[in-house]
Design a protein around this motif. Structure first.
Motif, PDB file in Angstrom:
ATOM      1  N   GLU A   1       0.845  -1.189   0.000  1.00 40.14           N
ATOM      2  CA  GLU A   1       0.000   0.000   0.000  1.00 40.14           C
ATOM      3  C   GLU A   1       0.886   1.246   0.000  1.00 40.14           C
ATOM      4  N   PRO A   2       0.960   1.972  -1.114  1.00 41.13           N
ATOM      5  CA  PRO A   2       1.861   3.129  -1.213  1.00 41.13           C
ATOM      6  C   PRO A   2       1.524   4.212  -0.201  1.00 41.13           C
ATOM      7  N   ARG A   3       2.560   4.763   0.402  1.00 46.53           N
ATOM      8  CA  ARG A   3       2.419   5.903   1.299  1.00 46.53           C
ATOM      9  C   ARG A   3       3.061   7.148   0.699  1.00 46.53           C
ATOM     10  N   ALA A   4       4.088   6.959  -0.131  1.00 41.90           N
ATOM     11  CA  ALA A   4       4.827   8.087  -0.684  1.00 41.90           C
ATOM     12  C   ALA A   4       5.774   7.585  -1.759  1.00 41.90           C
ATOM     13  N   THR A   5       6.456   8.527  -2.403  1.00 40.57           N
ATOM     14  CA  THR A   5       7.518   8.213  -3.358  1.00 40.57           C
ATOM     15  C   THR A   5       8.757   8.979  -2.932  1.00 40.57           C
ATOM     16  N   ASP A   6       9.891   8.301  -2.830  1.00 37.96           N
ATOM     17  CA  ASP A   6      11.082   9.009  -2.375  1.00 37.96           C
ATOM     18  C   ASP A   6      11.845   9.616  -3.550  1.00 37.96           C
ATOM     19  N   ARG A   7      12.894  10.332  -3.249  1.00 42.09           N
ATOM     20  CA  ARG A   7      13.629  11.089  -4.267  1.00 42.09           C
ATOM     21  C   ARG A   7      14.344  10.190  -5.263  1.00 42.09           C
ATOM     22  N   TYR A   8      14.474   8.887  -4.936  1.00 43.34           N
ATOM     23  CA  TYR A   8      15.116   7.950  -5.848  1.00 43.34           C
ATOM     24  C   TYR A   8      14.091   7.169  -6.669  1.00 43.34           C
ATOM     25  N   GLY A   9      12.843   7.589  -6.569  1.00 48.51           N
ATOM     26  CA  GLY A   9      11.798   6.964  -7.366  1.00 48.51           C
ATOM     27  C   GLY A   9      11.207   5.707  -6.758  1.00 48.51           C
ATOM     28  N   ARG A  10      11.631   5.367  -5.537  1.00 50.55           N
ATOM     29  CA  ARG A  10      11.087   4.183  -4.895  1.00 50.55           C
ATOM     30  C   ARG A  10       9.732   4.492  -4.257  1.00 50.55           C
ATOM     31  N   THR A  11       8.849   3.532  -4.302  1.00 54.40           N
ATOM     32  CA  THR A  11       7.566   3.653  -3.616  1.00 54.40           C
ATOM     33  C   THR A  11       7.755   3.244  -2.166  1.00 54.40           C
ATOM     34  N   VAL A  12       7.343   4.088  -1.247  1.00 53.53           N
ATOM     35  CA  VAL A  12       7.403   3.774   0.183  1.00 53.53           C
ATOM     36  C   VAL A  12       6.041   3.216   0.570  1.00 53.53           C
ATOM     37  N   ALA A  13       6.021   2.010   1.134  1.00 56.50           N
ATOM     38  CA  ALA A  13       4.732   1.344   1.315  1.00 56.50           C
ATOM     39  C   ALA A  13       4.727   0.414   2.515  1.00 56.50           C
ATOM     40  N   VAL A  14       3.518   0.100   2.951  1.00 55.56           N
ATOM     41  CA  VAL A  14       3.296  -0.980   3.910  1.00 55.56           C
ATOM     42  C   VAL A  14       2.929  -2.207   3.087  1.00 55.56           C
ATOM     43  N   CYS A  15       3.700  -3.284   3.225  1.00 56.09           N
ATOM     44  CA  CYS A  15       3.470  -4.487   2.429  1.00 56.09           C
ATOM     45  C   CYS A  15       2.881  -5.593   3.299  1.00 56.09           C
ATOM     46  N   ARG A  16       1.996  -6.353   2.713  1.00 57.03           N
ATOM     47  CA  ARG A  16       1.313  -7.404   3.459  1.00 57.03           C
ATOM     48  C   ARG A  16       1.328  -8.725   2.688  1.00 57.03           C
ATOM     49  N   LYS A  17       1.462  -9.797   3.436  1.00 59.20           N
ATOM     50  CA  LYS A  17       1.272 -11.150   2.913  1.00 59.20           C
ATOM     51  C   LYS A  17      -0.034 -11.628   3.497  1.00 59.20           C
ATOM     52  N   GLY A  18      -1.067 -11.643   2.690  1.00 57.87           N
ATOM     53  CA  GLY A  18      -2.408 -11.851   3.217  1.00 57.87           C
ATOM     54  C   GLY A  18      -2.773 -10.657   4.087  1.00 57.87           C
ATOM     55  N   THR A  19      -3.096 -10.911   5.343  1.00 56.23           N
ATOM     56  CA  THR A  19      -3.402  -9.808   6.262  1.00 56.23           C
ATOM     57  C   THR A  19      -2.201  -9.429   7.128  1.00 56.23           C
ATOM     58  N   GLU A  20      -1.103 -10.167   6.998  1.00 63.25           N
ATOM     59  CA  GLU A  20       0.069  -9.927   7.842  1.00 63.25           C
ATOM     60  C   GLU A  20       0.888  -8.734   7.351  1.00 63.25           C
ATOM     61  N   ASP A  21       1.177  -7.813   8.234  1.00 63.17           N
ATOM     62  CA  ASP A  21       2.006  -6.647   7.948  1.00 63.17           C
ATOM     63  C   ASP A  21       3.472  -7.097   7.941  1.00 63.17           C
ATOM     64  N   LEU A  22       4.077  -7.139   6.758  1.00 64.23           N
ATOM     65  CA  LEU A  22       5.462  -7.602   6.644  1.00 64.23           C
ATOM     66  C   LEU A  22       6.444  -6.619   7.280  1.00 64.23           C
ATOM     67  N   ASN A  23       6.137  -5.336   7.217  1.00 62.82           N
ATOM     68  CA  ASN A  23       6.993  -4.339   7.868  1.00 62.82           C
ATOM     69  C   ASN A  23       7.087  -4.653   9.361  1.00 62.82           C
ATOM     70  N   ALA A  24       5.902  -4.877   9.967  1.00 53.94           N
ATOM     71  CA  ALA A  24       5.857  -5.185  11.396  1.00 53.94           C
ATOM     72  C   ALA A  24       6.554  -6.502  11.690  1.00 53.94           C
ATOM     73  N   TRP A  25       6.385  -7.493  10.809  1.00 54.63           N
ATOM     74  CA  TRP A  25       7.004  -8.799  11.029  1.00 54.63           C
ATOM     75  C   TRP A  25       8.525  -8.683  11.079  1.00 54.63           C
ATOM     76  N   MET A  26       9.103  -7.897  10.166  1.00 57.98           N
ATOM     77  CA  MET A  26      10.559  -7.731  10.139  1.00 57.98           C
ATOM     78  C   MET A  26      11.078  -7.151  11.447  1.00 57.98           C
TER      79      MET A  26
END
Length: 234
Positions: A89-114
Motif C-alpha cells: 500500500e503506497p504511502r509516498a515516493t522518495d527522491r530515488y523513485g522508490r515507492t514507500v509502502a506498507v506491504c502485506r502477505k495476506g493480512t500480515e504486515d510484513l513491515n511489522a514482522w521484520m
C-alpha cells in the motif's frame, strides 16, 4: 498543502501527496533486494518506517561471532514471503523513485514482522510506527537484539565518510547519489565466471558482494556487460 518528511536510505526526501496516499496497492510476486526493499514487476518498494541492516553490514551474534546481518535480514524476508503474492500500500515516493509502502502477505504486515522478529528496527527518527514491535524484539532478544549491531543509519553515515542523512535544503554529492542507486550485483562465481544479478533476479537476495575479491555494483546492465559480466544462465 502537501506535507514533507525525510525517510529512507540516504534520508530520501519524501513527498506525501494526495496521489501517493490514494494510489492503488501494488500486488504481485516480490523479489527481495535487501531487508527493507522489494521489487514487484519492476517497481522498487521501500518498506515504510522500517530500517534493516545494509547488504554489506556485519553484526555480532550472541556468541560474539560476526555474521552478515544485512544478508540475513534479506534472506529472512525472502523466505517468509516465499512464493506468495504480496500487496503493498503506497504511502509516498522518495527522491530515488522508490515507492514507500506498507506491504502485506495476506493480512500480515510484513513491515511489522521484520521488526518483531528483530531483522530490522523501527525507523523511529521519522515515524512512531513499529516501536512496540521493536521493544518486543529487544526484550525477547530476537534477531539483531540477540547480539550487538550498529544502527543502520549510523553504519551508512560512517561508510560515507562521516556524512549522515541529508538535512532540509542540503544535497548529496552526485557521486554519492549515483552509488546509492546502483543496485545490480556483480558477482564472481567459484569457477571464475563474472555474473551480474538484477534486483528481480531469483538469487539476488542471496548474493553478497566482496569488493576485495573484485566484485562490485553496477548502475546498468550496459555497464555490467561492458565490464565483462554476463547475466545468469538460469
Amino acid at each position: 498543502m502537501p506535507q514533507y518528511a525525510f525517510l529512507g536510505l540516504g534520508l530520501s526526501l519524501i513527498l506525501f501527496s494526495g496521489s501517493a496516499l490514494c494510489a492503488e496497492p501494488i500486488v504481485g510476486r516480490a523479489s527481495v533486494t535487501d531487508g527493507d526493499t522489494v521489487v514487484i514487476r519492476g517497481t522498487r518498494i521501500r518498506l515504510h518506517s522500517v530500517d534493516a541492516p545494509e547488504s554489506a553490514q556485519v553484526c555480532e551474534d550472541a556468541n560474539n561471532q560476526e555474521y552478515r546481518c544485512g544478508q540475513s535480514a534479506a534472506l529472512a524476508l525472502s523466505d517468509h514471503i516465499g512464493e506468495a503474492n504480496i500487496s503493498c500500500e503506497p504511502r509516498a515516493t522518495d527522491r530515488y523513485g522508490r515507492t514507500v509502502a506498507v506491504c502485506r502477505k495476506g493480512t500480515e504486515d510484513l513491515n511489522a514482522w521484520m521488526v518483531t522478529q528483530g531483522h530490522a528496527i523501527a525507523f523511529r527518527r521519522y515515524s512512531a510506527d513499529y516501536i512496540g514491535q521493536e521493544k518486543e524484539a529487544r526484550t525477547r532478544k530476537r534477531g539483531l537484539w540477540a547480539g550487538t549491531f550498529e544502527d543502520p543509519s549510523d553504519w551508512r553515515r560512517r561508510r560515507r565518510g562521516g556524512r549522515g542523512e541529508t538535512l532540509p535544503g542540503a544535497e548529496m554529492p552526485r557521486a554519492t547519489q549515483e552509488a546509492m542507486t546502483c543496485t545490480i550485483k556483480g558477482n564472481i562465481s567459484r569457477s571464475g565466471n563474472h555474473i551480474y544479478h538484477l534486483p528481480e533476479s531469483r538469487d539476488y537476495a542471496r548474493v553478497t558482494i566482496d569488493e576485495q575479491a573484485g566484485e562490485r555494483m553496477f548502475c546498468s546492465e550496459a555497464e555490467a556487460l561492458a565490464a565483462g559480466w554476463r547475466a545468469p544462465q538460469r
